[in-house]
Motif scaffolding. Sequence first.
Motif, PDB file in Angstrom:
ATOM      1  N   ARG A   1       4.847   7.375   8.854  1.00 30.29           N
ATOM      2  CA  ARG A   1       4.082   6.211   8.240  1.00 30.29           C
ATOM      3  C   ARG A   1       3.115   5.873   9.294  1.00 30.29           C
TER       4      ARG A   1
ATOM      5  N   SER B   1      -0.896   1.452  10.928  1.00 32.40           N
ATOM      6  CA  SER B   1      -1.875   0.352  10.615  1.00 32.40           C
ATOM      7  C   SER B   1      -1.199  -0.741   9.711  1.00 32.40           C
ATOM      8  N   ALA B   2      -0.041  -0.351   9.204  1.00 28.38           N
ATOM      9  CA  ALA B   2       0.536  -1.315   8.191  1.00 28.38           C
ATOM     10  C   ALA B   2       1.557  -2.212   8.843  1.00 28.38           C
TER      11      ALA B   2
ATOM     12  N   GLN C   1       1.855  -6.022  10.801  1.00 30.03           N
ATOM     13  CA  GLN C   1       1.345  -7.278  10.934  1.00 30.03           C
ATOM     14  C   GLN C   1       2.381  -7.858  11.962  1.00 30.03           C
TER      15      GLN C   1
ATOM     16  N   THR D   1      -0.687  -6.219   1.343  1.00 33.53           N
ATOM     17  CA  THR D   1       0.696  -6.579   2.140  1.00 33.53           C
ATOM     18  C   THR D   1       1.130  -5.394   3.058  1.00 33.53           C
ATOM     19  N   PRO D   2       1.348  -5.988   4.319  1.00 33.22           N
ATOM     20  CA  PRO D   2       1.931  -4.993   5.457  1.00 33.22           C
ATOM     21  C   PRO D   2       3.305  -4.358   4.998  1.00 33.22           C
ATOM     22  N   ASP D   3       3.531  -3.331   5.154  1.00 32.73           N
ATOM     23  CA  ASP D   3       4.989  -2.741   4.920  1.00 32.73           C
ATOM     24  C   ASP D   3       5.879  -3.391   6.011  1.00 32.73           C
TER      25      ASP D   3
END
Length: 190
Positions: free
Chosen positions: A41, A44-45, A47, A8-10
């Motif tokens: 952070r 890459s997280a 979406q 799950t993306p942050d």
Amino acid sequence: MSGGPSPTPDVVVLVGNPRAGSRTRGVAEAVAEALLDRLGRPPSAIQVLELAEIVGVSFGPEPAYGARADPDPFAAVRSARLLIVATPAYKGSYTGLLKVFLDQFGHRELAEVVAVPIAVAASPAHADAAASALRDVLVELGTRVPAPPLAVVESQLADAHKIAAQWADQHSAAIDAPRAGMDYLEGRHR
């Protein structure tokens, strides 16, 4: 490892522009990247959900369907730690496309999500009005909005990364704070 569900993306960037690949998306992604940078952070997280590709709207007798349905955009929004919602201003508010999508969530259904509303418009007054309206609906859905919405004038979109960096410099601490935004939501922001 393959075959398992993707993580799950942050951060979820929700773009309410009826045109995919818009400048609205560009400023929203710039804000997401700037915030993640300030918070240490990895980017890459993130979406990105383009409602122009996901939601189908028809004014004719036949229903319309979006071109993409996978992954589930509603699940992505519900599970986001940080939700960045961007819209162009349409008639002083956010787009109908965004309204159709957000209307699928129940009252306070997004209570675990921290949100950043962003509006883009031709004039400062329209950008502020749309950003404020978007903030109000996100609060109604239960999101925590720990910082003022970002209102961007179209003539400044060439400087989207600079605007995003300045906004993130001013507000990343509030976004990252435990129980982010409780003072803001309870009306103690002024």
